[in-house]
Structures are given as structure tokens and as C-alpha cells.
Design a protein around this motif. Structure first.
Motif, PDB file in Angstrom:
ATOM      1  N   ALA A 200       0.835  -1.213   0.000  1.00  0.00           N
ATOM      2  CA  ALA A 200       0.000   0.000   0.000  1.00  0.00           C
ATOM      3  C   ALA A 200       0.865   1.256   0.000  1.00  0.00           C
ATOM      4  O   ALA A 200       0.584   2.219  -0.729  1.00  0.00           O
ATOM      5  N   TYR A 201       1.923   1.249   0.812  1.00  0.00           N
ATOM      6  CA  TYR A 201       2.826   2.404   0.880  1.00  0.00           C
ATOM      7  C   TYR A 201       3.420   2.709  -0.495  1.00  0.00           C
ATOM      8  O   TYR A 201       3.427   3.869  -0.943  1.00  0.00           O
ATOM      9  N   LEU A 202       3.900   1.675  -1.183  1.00  0.00           N
ATOM     10  CA  LEU A 202       4.520   1.889  -2.488  1.00  0.00           C
ATOM     11  C   LEU A 202       3.502   2.369  -3.522  1.00  0.00           C
ATOM     12  O   LEU A 202       3.838   3.145  -4.418  1.00  0.00           O
ATOM     13  N   LYS A 203       2.263   1.941  -3.405  1.00  0.00           N
ATOM     14  CA  LYS A 203       1.222   2.455  -4.310  1.00  0.00           C
ATOM     15  C   LYS A 203       1.037   3.958  -4.088  1.00  0.00           C
ATOM     16  O   LYS A 203       0.849   4.717  -5.049  1.00  0.00           O
ATOM     17  N   GLY A 204       1.097   4.380  -2.817  1.00  0.00           N
ATOM     18  CA  GLY A 204       1.006   5.803  -2.512  1.00  0.00           C
ATOM     19  C   GLY A 204       2.174   6.572  -3.088  1.00  0.00           C
ATOM     20  O   GLY A 204       2.005   7.661  -3.666  1.00  0.00           O
TER      21      GLY A 204
ATOM     22  N   TYR B 287       2.330   9.596  -6.026  1.00  0.00           N
ATOM     23  CA  TYR B 287       3.102  10.826  -5.791  1.00  0.00           C
ATOM     24  C   TYR B 287       4.009  11.111  -6.986  1.00  0.00           C
ATOM     25  O   TYR B 287       4.072  12.238  -7.490  1.00  0.00           O
ATOM     26  N   ASN B 288       4.704  10.084  -7.458  1.00  0.00           N
ATOM     27  CA  ASN B 288       5.575  10.242  -8.631  1.00  0.00           C
ATOM     28  C   ASN B 288       4.772  10.561  -9.882  1.00  0.00           C
ATOM     29  O   ASN B 288       5.175  11.404 -10.693  1.00  0.00           O
ATOM     30  N   ASP B 289       3.644   9.889 -10.041  1.00  0.00           N
ATOM     31  CA  ASP B 289       2.790  10.159 -11.199  1.00  0.00           C
ATOM     32  C   ASP B 289       2.335  11.614 -11.210  1.00  0.00           C
ATOM     33  O   ASP B 289       2.271  12.257 -12.264  1.00  0.00           O
TER      34      ASP B 289
ATOM     35  N   ASP C 249      11.521   6.999  -4.166  1.00  0.00           N
ATOM     36  CA  ASP C 249      11.654   5.946  -5.172  1.00  0.00           C
ATOM     37  C   ASP C 249      10.397   5.078  -5.201  1.00  0.00           C
ATOM     38  O   ASP C 249      10.008   4.517  -4.169  1.00  0.00           O
ATOM     39  N   PRO C 250       9.732   4.943  -6.367  1.00  0.00           N
ATOM     40  CA  PRO C 250       8.483   4.179  -6.445  1.00  0.00           C
ATOM     41  C   PRO C 250       8.643   2.677  -6.247  1.00  0.00           C
ATOM     42  O   PRO C 250       7.654   1.964  -6.079  1.00  0.00           O
ATOM     43  N   ASN C 251       9.892   2.207  -6.254  1.00  0.00           N
ATOM     44  CA  ASN C 251      10.169   0.801  -5.934  1.00  0.00           C
ATOM     45  C   ASN C 251      10.841   0.664  -4.565  1.00  0.00           C
ATOM     46  O   ASN C 251      11.285  -0.421  -4.192  1.00  0.00           O
ATOM     47  N   GLY C 252      10.916   1.781  -3.834  1.00  0.00           N
ATOM     48  CA  GLY C 252      11.446   1.759  -2.469  1.00  0.00           C
ATOM     49  C   GLY C 252      12.947   1.631  -2.364  1.00  0.00           C
ATOM     50  O   GLY C 252      13.481   1.459  -1.265  1.00  0.00           O
ATOM     51  N   LYS C 253      13.668   1.722  -3.488  1.00  0.00           N
ATOM     52  CA  LYS C 253      15.114   1.498  -3.448  1.00  0.00           C
ATOM     53  C   LYS C 253      15.858   2.642  -2.771  1.00  0.00           C
ATOM     54  O   LYS C 253      15.532   3.812  -2.971  1.00  0.00           O
ATOM     55  N   MET C 254      16.851   2.272  -2.002  1.00  0.00           N
ATOM     56  CA  MET C 254      17.709   3.237  -1.311  1.00  0.00           C
ATOM     57  C   MET C 254      19.090   3.262  -1.946  1.00  0.00           C
ATOM     58  O   MET C 254      19.497   2.323  -2.630  1.00  0.00           O
ATOM     59  N   PHE C 255      19.820   4.334  -1.672  1.00  0.00           N
ATOM     60  CA  PHE C 255      21.230   4.422  -2.058  1.00  0.00           C
ATOM     61  C   PHE C 255      22.055   3.872  -0.891  1.00  0.00           C
ATOM     62  O   PHE C 255      22.573   4.618  -0.054  1.00  0.00           O
ATOM     63  N   ILE C 256      22.150   2.557  -0.842  1.00  0.00           N
ATOM     64  CA  ILE C 256      22.781   1.902   0.313  1.00  0.00           C
ATOM     65  C   ILE C 256      24.264   2.250   0.403  1.00  0.00           C
ATOM     66  O   ILE C 256      24.804   2.455   1.502  1.00  0.00           O
TER      67      ILE C 256
ATOM     68  N   LYS D 116       7.539  -7.295  -6.120  1.00  0.00           N
ATOM     69  CA  LYS D 116       7.230  -8.467  -6.944  1.00  0.00           C
ATOM     70  C   LYS D 116       5.722  -8.655  -7.094  1.00  0.00           C
ATOM     71  O   LYS D 116       5.228  -9.078  -8.138  1.00  0.00           O
ATOM     72  N   ILE D 117       5.005  -8.341  -6.035  1.00  0.00           N
ATOM     73  CA  ILE D 117       3.551  -8.533  -6.042  1.00  0.00           C
ATOM     74  C   ILE D 117       2.833  -7.461  -6.835  1.00  0.00           C
ATOM     75  O   ILE D 117       1.941  -7.752  -7.634  1.00  0.00           O
ATOM     76  N   ILE D 118       3.215  -6.201  -6.639  1.00  0.00           N
ATOM     77  CA  ILE D 118       2.495  -5.114  -7.317  1.00  0.00           C
ATOM     78  C   ILE D 118       3.136  -4.737  -8.652  1.00  0.00           C
ATOM     79  O   ILE D 118       2.572  -3.969  -9.420  1.00  0.00           O
ATOM     80  N   GLY D 119       4.307  -5.296  -8.922  1.00  0.00           N
ATOM     81  CA  GLY D 119       4.995  -5.032 -10.186  1.00  0.00           C
ATOM     82  C   GLY D 119       5.988  -3.881 -10.062  1.00  0.00           C
ATOM     83  O   GLY D 119       5.836  -3.003  -9.230  1.00  0.00           O
ATOM     84  N   THR D 120       7.002  -3.912 -10.896  1.00  0.00           N
ATOM     85  CA  THR D 120       8.023  -2.862 -10.900  1.00  0.00           C
ATOM     86  C   THR D 120       7.486  -1.619 -11.588  1.00  0.00           C
ATOM     87  O   THR D 120       6.863  -1.715 -12.648  1.00  0.00           O
ATOM     88  N   TYR D 121       7.722  -0.476 -10.966  1.00  0.00           N
ATOM     89  CA  TYR D 121       7.308   0.798 -11.550  1.00  0.00           C
ATOM     90  C   TYR D 121       8.334   1.231 -12.582  1.00  0.00           C
ATOM     91  O   TYR D 121       9.526   1.322 -12.275  1.00  0.00           O
ATOM     92  N   GLU D 122       7.884   1.487 -13.770  1.00  0.00           N
ATOM     93  CA  GLU D 122       8.790   1.964 -14.821  1.00  0.00           C
ATOM     94  C   GLU D 122       8.795   3.487 -14.804  1.00  0.00           C
ATOM     95  O   GLU D 122       7.770   4.117 -15.017  1.00  0.00           O
ATOM     96  N   LYS D 123       9.950   4.057 -14.550  1.00  0.00           N
ATOM     97  CA  LYS D 123      10.056   5.510 -14.412  1.00  0.00           C
ATOM     98  C   LYS D 123       9.969   6.203 -15.770  1.00  0.00           C
ATOM     99  O   LYS D 123      10.329   5.628 -16.776  1.00  0.00           O
TER     100      LYS D 123
END
Length: 357
Positions: free
Chosen positions: A261-265, A269-271, A307-314, A350-357
């Protein structure tokens, strides 16, 4: 008798094994017929507590709540506020709070090193290339005098914290400018509003400032943007989503749905801010939850990168840690492999699919 006792213990172990297996089994079956279009809702309404203070970087939480993404999974969201991270982190570690936002700092690393068990799980704020929401400004009257980063030599520069992400960005700027810390006058100024006033009255020359005060100061002729933080710190990880280990490990059905749900939000936001889709609706939500209540200003500010896929700059988180360590601010050893856990975020994608930027 011994034979029967042996059989008894074998049965106990088998039952224990089954129970243990049941506790980690996660309902991750997907169906388009579910209200969410993917995961089924929880069998009963479940409360998730988020520590959030109305920061713009909490956009994913606010949008998911208002758009009904949490409700689709039968999750009820409650926001909690803490005066400081000294109170918030123990509450998160104990499971009193499920999710929180945090920033990289020496005190944060030290708290985890000394036994406060929280997990770093997803992105909650970074600068967008050329449109940083957290960047340097100079006095409007200094433009003829300060044209390049090297021109900051001998100038008074305000930073809000030491041994935190602000300090890291400051040091990256100095490195880019070919300057050392002693080449400028460092001014510790914790309040961003005070920075704007100080630039206005000439007591400082530059500041590492944040939106919406950047836009406000530009509009009022107090300061101007000076380059962009992505010139020298293109992958600065400014804010982080933190998870309670209890929430992530003992409530996996809930935490997985929460993250989806968080990533959908975040994607909405990105859209809105990158593609202009349903922008008025998203701005309306942001004015409800954040301190920036003027919808018109939302059209002008450089928004927080999420990041719409939640990725961080680790890698950048590690670089920040190394700076604090070099400064002598780190106590104990921070175990990155244990503290950073992106598995929940990756599974949700994986469940909601990768967001294509």
C-alpha cells in the motif's frame, strides 16, 4: 517407559515444528478479484502505527491512507508523534510503533550499535537530479560575489546539524569545491527559519536550506538557489523508512500488505509530480497532512524524491557512516547486513509489479 517417553518427545518436537512453520507462513496469493487487485485483505481489521510528524517525505503514507490502499488490505493507520528520535527508536524497537521515518546520523547508528534493534527497509527521501529539495542557497545580494562553489572560501555557511546527513552534504560540497572545513566559517543553526532570517540580515552568506523555505525565500528576494546538491552528492540518502523487527517478522501478512500500500502511494506521488497525473488531488492530500497548506506553492517547490520501488542508495548510507566515524562520532560497530533489510520491500514490488520511471 523410556520408549514411550522418547515417542512423546518426538511428537512434541513435531508439533513444535509445525507451529513454528505456521508462524512464518505468509498469505501472499494474488487475485485481481481482491479489493486491492492483488493481495487479499486481512481477515480482521489491523492497526498499524506510524511515527510521522507531517514531513513531506511521508507522502507515501498520507496518499495510501487517503486513497484507500491501506483500507483495501483491512489495515487501519494511526499516526504517532515523538519529540525526538531518542524516544521514537526504542518505541519502534519494542514494537510499540510499527513503522517510522528516520535520517542518517551518528546518533542513529550509535543507537542501533548499542542494541536498539530497528530495520532500515526503504527510501523515504532523496534529492532529484537538478531539483533538490534540500540544497544550498546564498544571499540574493551575494550573487556577483559567489558564482562558483570555490567562491565560498572565507564565507559563513549555516548547517542545521553536525554528524548527520546535513553535515555529510556539506562535506561533499567542500570536497567538490576543493575546500577544507577550515576554509569556511561553519555556523551551526538548527532552525531552518532562522537561517533564512540570518541570510536576510547578512549574518551568514549561505545555508543548506530545505523546501518549502527555499521557494519562500526565493519568492521574497531573500536568497537564491546556489547550484544543486546533486552536483556533488547525486545519491545522498536523506531519509529512511524504518521498521520494527516485531512487525516485520511476527506480522508478515500485515507488513507485506502495508508495504504494498505504501509503495502504491509513492507511485501516485511520482505520477503527480513527474507526469502531472491527478496532481490536484495529490496536492490536496499533501496540504492536509503537511505544514505547507498553500496548494499554489506546491506547484513551485522542488519536491522530495521518493523511489516508487522503495530502493535506497545503500552505498551512500555507508559513506555517511564513514564520515561520522572519521569525525570520531561513532561508538561501537554498526552491522549493515543486519540493520538494512530490503526483503519486505522487494517482495512487495514483486507482487504489485516494478514501476517503470
Amino acid at each position: 517407559m523410556k520408549k514411550w517417553l522418547g515417542l512423546f518427545f518426538i511428537v512434541i518436537l513435531m508439533v513444535g515444528g509445525c507451529s513454528q512453520e505456521e508462524t512464518v507462513r505468509v498469505d501472499d496469493q494474488v487475485s485481481k478479484d481482491n479489493p486491492s487487485g492483488d493481495l487479499a485483505p486481512l481477515s480482521k481489521k489491523t492497526k498499524v502505527i506510524i511515527s510521522e510528524d507531517g514531513a513531506a517525505s511521508g507522502a507515501g503514507f498520507y496518499i495510501a491512507k487517503e486513497k484507500g490502499y491501506f483500507e483495501d488490505y483491512n489495515i487501519d493507520i494511526e499516526f504517532a508523534t515523538f519529540a525526538n528520535s531518542d524516544d521514537m527508536l526504542p518505541a519502534l524497537a519494542s514494537g510499540e510503533v510499527d513503522i517510522a521515518g528516520g535520517i542518517s546520523s551518528a546518533s542513529f547508528f550509535n543507537a542501533i550499535s548499542q542494541g536498539i534493534d530497528v530495520k532500515i527497509i526503504a527510501d523515504k527521501g532523496h534529492n532529484e537530479k537538478g531539483k533538490s529539495y534540500f540544497t544550498f542557497v546564498i544571499g540574493a545580494d551575494k550573487q556577483d560575489e559567489i558564482k562558483d562553489y570555490s567562491d565560498l572560501k572565507g564565507k559563513r555557511i549555516a548547517i542545521s546539524t553536525q554528524n548527520a546527513v546535513d553535515d555529510y552534504i556539506f562535506h561533499e560540497m567542500l570536497k567538490h569545491a576543493g575546500l577544507k572545513k577550515d576554509d569556511v566559517e561553519f555556523v551551526l543553526m538548527p532552525d531552518f527559519g532562522s537561517m533564512m532570517a540570518a541570510i536576510g540580515n547578512g549574518s551568514i552568506d549561505a545555508a543548506l536550506q530545505i523546501e518549502p523555505l527555499i521557494t519562500k525565500g526565493v519568492a521574497e528576494g531573500i536568497h537564491v538557489r546556489f547550484g544543486d546538491a546533486t552536483d556533488f552528492a547525486p545519491e545522498a540518502q536523506i531519509a529512511l523508512v524504518l521498521g520494527s523487527p516485531k512487525f516485520m517478522e511476527e506480522e508478515q501478512d500485515v507488513s507485506l500488505r502495508f508495504m504494498a500500500a505504501y509503495l502504491k502511494g509513492v507511485r501516485d506521488y511520482n505520477d503527480a509530480f513527474k507526469k502531472g497525473e491527478d496532481k490536484d488531488e495529490i496536492i490536496d492530500i499533501m496540504t492536509q497532512y503537511t505544514s505547507l497548506k498553500d496548494a499554489a506553492v506546491w506547484e513551485d517547490v522542488f519536491v522530495t524524491g521518493l523511489d516508487p520501488n522503495g530502493k535506497m542508495f545503500i552505498g551512500d548510507i555507508r559513506d555517511q557512516y564513514e564520515l561520522y566515524k572519521k569525525n570520531g562520532a561513532i561508538r561501537g560497530k554498526f552491522k549493515f547486513d543486519e540493520a538494512i533489510d530490503t526483503s519486505l520491500t522487494e517482495k512487495a514490488v514483486k507482487i504489485i509489479g516494478t514501476y517503470e520511471k
